[in-house]
Enzyme design. Structure first.
Site: not given
Length: 492
Positions: A349, A275
């Site tokens: 997920r 990130k």
């Protein structure tokens, strides 16, 4: 915090602070009684322009001759009836003021308020929740501890005593307890709240509680179960992953449980798909789903709801290292479906899908996963509602209704087959991201839907609602109120 109900005359109450909500242009109910007891003090304040009753206005009266209270806090309600959010904003501001005043107790008068479509029981529950939330402090890492919040008791004024209202106060207190637990877990830094710490907190639910059992799966056990998708996220970290299963047996043995699944990424660096550095510190909040599930479990236990509830929390730390999963790697999930990991920052997920497969063994009546899953949902919905996806219209409608009733709102989102088409991979059964940035929250939900074929399922994307940034940085504890309201309806 202690909550109680008072039906006697408010003007004689021995309290550190009497909180009166007065409408603009008129004095009714308790405000009128206080005005008479103080020889027209409130009327004089209105005439002089010191208090108008405009919505959100506050005025503290330190001298209250003629009253049992040591001081009076006047709160303006405006001219028109309040809606849910208007009531919450008003009570929240009053509770914040009580904390700032450092009073030990208060008498809160909200019965005279005109709140559209809401009875006194609803107001009582919300007032108790909001006051309970107002006393939350996170000072664990302060070298010089600030003074503890003095407010310990809030009494609600009501013209009639009622078991329903007393029960509403108790429920509001329990919801605040769950919300504050979720906030505490969220606000903890990643070096204090890692997967092992979350396992410890999960075990605490079962301590001295025969209705609760906790099981913790370590990486060896998860490997044996085939939970390779979850393990692919923890592969780069020195902190081993854990899956925590908390079972609350409050219903009949034959009752099918509701299963809550929480994303517990205790820190998300993005892995190899690192990130940007800006605001990366806020990625300690990426375990907001697991914090919410724990908070909901806390409230359900305190309320003693007659329901069977299972909490499954997948806890990992997503870090880059020589052992970390790489973009392009393919893993086999517990369901048997293979996943091409195109972006290691789409990791939530990968954790949830194995927990969802694990949930099948409970033959649940419903499964709800909660996750700070996508920044994309903030672009779509902002920070006001939680996004609701579901493969069952009735379940979706129940969650929307629970959000409206609890004033912890959610909004239904589409989950059409077209979005699932974007997850096709040339090398595996599916890939973990869609074809592009467009509809990123929906394609994430579509990925999860492929693992929810054996039960009614809903996905709550709370990336926009679990924490605040900026000057008021901190966890919110949402959507604990929504989930508790849903579970309360199921229990009935």
């Amino acid at each position: 915090m202690e909550f109680s109900l008072r039906t006697a005359d408010a003007t004689t109450a021995k309290t550190a602070c009497l909180v009166i909500v007065a409408a603009e242009g008129k004095l009714t109910g308790v405000a009128n009684a206080v005005d008479k007891a103080t020889n027209g003090t409130l009327t004089a304040l209105v005439k002089s322009g010191d208090f108008s009753g405009k919505k959100g206005e506050q005025l503290l009266l330190p001298v209250t001759n003629g009253l049992g209270a040591q001081r009076v806090l006047l709160v303006g309600a405006g001219k028109d009836a309040l809606n849910d959010q208007g009531f919450i904003k008003l009570v929240k501001a009053a509770a914040k003021k009580l904390v700032a005043l450092k009073v030990k107790d208060a008498l809160l008068c909200v019965e005279d308020l005109d709140v559209t479509g809401r009875d006194m029981a609803w107001r009582a529950q919300q007032a108790a929740r909001l006051c309970g939330e107002a006393v939350y402090q996170f000072t664990k890492f302060k070298s010089k501890k600030p003074p503890k919040v003095a407010l310990k008791k809030v009494t609600l004024q009501s013209s009639k005593g009622s078991a329903t209202i007393k029960n509403a106060l108790a429920n509001g207190r329990a919801i605040a307890s769950g919300v504050n637990l979720a906030r505490e877990l969220g606000d903890l830094p990643g070096n204090a709240c890692d997967p092992s710490y979350m396992a410890t907190r999960g075990r605490a639910f079962a301590k001295n509680n025969p209705k609760v059992t906790t099981k913790v799966l370590d990486e060896k056990q998860m490997k044996a179960l085939g939970m390779n998708s979850l393990l692919s996220v923890s592969a780069g970290s020195d902190n081993p992953g854990k899956t925590v299963i908390v079972e609350y047996k409050g219903g009949k043995k034959t009752d099918k449980p509701v299963v809550l699944i929480g994303k517990g990424v205790t820190f998300d660096s993005g892995g190899i798909s690192l990130k940007p550095g800006q605001s990366m510190d806020e990625m300690k909040y990426d375990m907001g789903g697991s914090a919410t599930v724990y908070g909901t479990m806390q409230t359900v236990i305190e309320m003693g709801l007659p329901i069977n509830l299972v909490a499954i929390v997948g806890c990992v730390e997503n870090m880059p290292s020589g052992k970390a999963t790489k973009p392009g790697d393919i893993v086999t999930s517990m369901s048997g479906l293979t996943i091409e990991v195109l972006n290691t920052d789409a990791e939530g997920r990968l954790v949830l899908c194995d927990c969802m497969t694990y949930a099948e063994r409970y033959k649940p009546q419903a499964v709800i996963d909660v996750a700070t899953l996508t920044g994309a949902i903030i672009i779509g919905l902002g920070h006001h509602p939680t996004a609701i996806y579901s493969n069952n219209d009735e379940l979706s409608e129940q969650l929307v209704a629970a959000g409206n009733e609890s004033a912890d709102r959610g909004w239904p989102m589409p989950l059409w087959d077209e979005y699932g088409e974007e997850l096709k991979s040339p090398f595996a059964d599916l890939q973990n991201i869609g074809a592009g940035r467009a509809g990123g929250s929906i394609t994430a939900a579509a990925f999860l839907a492929k693992f929810a074929t054996k039960y009614n399922w809903a996905h709550l994307d709370i990336a926009g609602t679990f924490w605040n940034s900026g000057a008021n940085k901190g966890a919110t504890g949402r959507p604990v109120p929504m989930l508790v309201e849903y579970l309360s309806k199921v229990a009935k």
